[in-house]
Design an enzyme around this catalytic site. Structure first.
Site, PDB file in Angstrom:
ATOM      1  N   HIS A  12       8.103  13.992 -18.933  1.00 45.39           N
ATOM      2  CA  HIS A  12       7.747  14.646 -20.199  1.00 45.39           C
ATOM      3  C   HIS A  12       8.974  14.788 -21.101  1.00 45.39           C
ATOM      4  O   HIS A  12       9.121  15.783 -21.814  1.00 45.39           O
ATOM      5  CB  HIS A  12       7.085  16.005 -19.919  1.00 45.39           C
ATOM      6  N   HIS A  59       9.889  25.284 -19.797  1.00 38.76           N
ATOM      7  CA  HIS A  59      11.353  25.204 -19.726  1.00 38.76           C
ATOM      8  C   HIS A  59      11.964  26.403 -20.449  1.00 38.76           C
ATOM      9  O   HIS A  59      12.696  26.253 -21.422  1.00 38.76           O
ATOM     10  CB  HIS A  59      11.853  23.914 -20.348  1.00 38.76           C
ATOM     11  N   HIS A 194      16.490  12.826 -12.861  1.00 36.80           N
ATOM     12  CA  HIS A 194      17.361  13.186 -13.976  1.00 36.80           C
ATOM     13  C   HIS A 194      18.076  14.488 -13.661  1.00 36.80           C
ATOM     14  O   HIS A 194      17.534  15.355 -12.985  1.00 36.80           O
ATOM     15  CB  HIS A 194      16.620  13.269 -15.312  1.00 36.80           C
ATOM     16  N   GLU A 241      11.244  18.188 -10.564  1.00 34.82           N
ATOM     17  CA  GLU A 241       9.942  18.290 -11.248  1.00 34.82           C
ATOM     18  C   GLU A 241       8.907  17.334 -10.640  1.00 34.82           C
ATOM     19  O   GLU A 241       7.704  17.515 -10.829  1.00 34.82           O
ATOM     20  CB  GLU A 241      10.097  17.969 -12.745  1.00 34.82           C
TER      21      GLU A 241
HETATM   22  C1  DHB Z   1      15.005  15.610 -20.426  1.00 35.68           C
HETATM   23  C2  DHB Z   1      14.012  15.515 -19.451  1.00 35.68           C
HETATM   24  C3  DHB Z   1      13.210  16.610 -19.145  1.00 35.68           C
HETATM   25  O1  DHB Z   1      12.237  16.595 -18.175  1.00 35.68           O
HETATM   26  C4  DHB Z   1      13.377  17.796 -19.818  1.00 35.68           C
HETATM   27  O2  DHB Z   1      12.552  18.819 -19.542  1.00 35.68           O
HETATM   28  C5  DHB Z   1      14.363  17.915 -20.791  1.00 35.68           C
HETATM   29  C6  DHB Z   1      15.174  16.822 -21.081  1.00 35.68           C
HETATM   30  C7  DHB Z   1      15.871  14.443 -20.788  1.00 35.68           C
HETATM   31  O3  DHB Z   1      15.916  13.445 -20.081  1.00 35.68           O
HETATM   32  O4  DHB Z   1      16.523  14.518 -21.849  1.00 35.68           O
HETATM   33 FE    FE Z   2      11.420  18.795 -17.778  1.00 36.57          FE
END
Ligand code: DHB
Ligand code: FE
Length: 282
Positions: A12, A59, A194, A241
């Site tokens: 997301h 978030h 990530h 996540e």
């Molecule tokens: C990014 C990915 C995420 O799942 C999020 O909540 C905020 C930022 C990203 O890759 O920038």
């Molecule tokens: Fe996220």
């Protein structure tokens, strides 16, 4: 009769939402990504459910560290896009499905033993709106109703992968006992690998992500014992996540027909991967 017709797993990433909102799809950076999700959009055009149970994490947009619900269900008629610090995204208000949502609350809390937090008001952040934009682009109104299911992914202790998978299975039973007519989809969002902070910021683990999708689709029971220690090590602090995809997968039978899979990296700081699964028992 109500039935779960499909599932989808997708990150997301907020900058995907910004790229759509600001018409950046044709830019060199974004074109390969948007070319790759064209089949996602085509598929969804022909496979609209009535309601999506959309599993995502807030978030710190609506909830803060003051109150951290492990699982929170949205029961309202509608949900406003949250202000994430630079104003809410210019996307339609998300329409709920209170009748089905209250049925889920009753069954999941009273019969199935999942102590959900019940939300009569819930602003929804990129975790929920970006997957809608990935699937449905820029409509004047979202073509489906949405029941938000927010899962705590931002502050340890998160609910175990096993618990998430079990919640998915309980959701399947709850939907099956709904007295009304509904075609229901369940989406799991977030991941893939990530990490946005600290020494390993920028971490991607494409091989691990690819194997995760493969196992999720074809051998989901093998992922039930996955720990946050492994997820943290392999996919980074925000890659955890991925646990939410297991709620989606648990809501579908073992037999699924994968409709589409696509991976692309990087998308912002994330290794992107999407899979669409059709209920193989229908
Ligand atoms: C990014 C990915 C995420 O799942 C999020 O909540 C905020 C930022 C990203 O890759 O920038
Ligand atoms: Fe996220």
């Amino acid at each position: 009769m109500a039935k779960i017709v499909h599932g989808m797993g997708s990150p997301h990433v907020p900058s995907i939402g910004a790229a759509i909102d600001h018409h950046k799809e044709a830019e060199e950076y974004w074109k390969p990504f948007f070319d790759g999700i064209e089949p996602v959009r085509d598929w969804h055009k022909n496979n609209l459910p009535d309601t999506i149970i959309l599993v995502y994490n807030d978030h710190a947009s609506t909830f803060s560290l003051q109150t951290i619900p492990t699982f929170a269900l949205g029961l309202a008629d509608e949900f406003e896009p949250a202000d994430e610090g630079y104003g809410p995204r210019p996307v339609p208000v998300v329409k709920g499905d209170p009748e089905l949502a209250w049925h889920l609350a009753n069954v999941l809390v009273s019969d199935e033993g999942f102590d959900l937090t019940l939300c009569n008001e819930l602003d929804v952040d990129h975790g929920l709106t970006v997957p809608l934009s990935i699937a449905y682009n820029r409509p004047d109104a979202w073509p489906v109703k949405v029941i938000p299911l927010a899962v705590n992914m931002v502050q340890a202790p998160q609910p175990s992968v096993k618990r998430c998978y079990a919640l998915g299975k309980a959701i399947a039973r709850a939907v099956a006992s709904f007295p009304g007519e509904r075609n229901v989809a369940v989406w799991g969002t977030g991941g893939m690998s990530h990490q946005l902070q600290g020494e390993r910021a920028g971490l991607l683990n494409v091989e691990y992500d690819a194997q995760f999708i493969e196992d999720l689709v074809n051998n989901p029971d093998s992922l039930e014992g996955l720990t946050y220690t492994e997820l943290l090590r392999e996919t980074g602090s925000e890659g955890v996540e991925l646990a939410m995809w297991m709620i989606m997968r648990g809501a579908l039978p073992l037999e699924v027909q994968e409709q589409y899979r696509f991976m692309h990296r990087p998308v912002s700081n994330t290794s992107y991967g999407v899979t669409i699964l059709k209920n193989g028992e229908l």
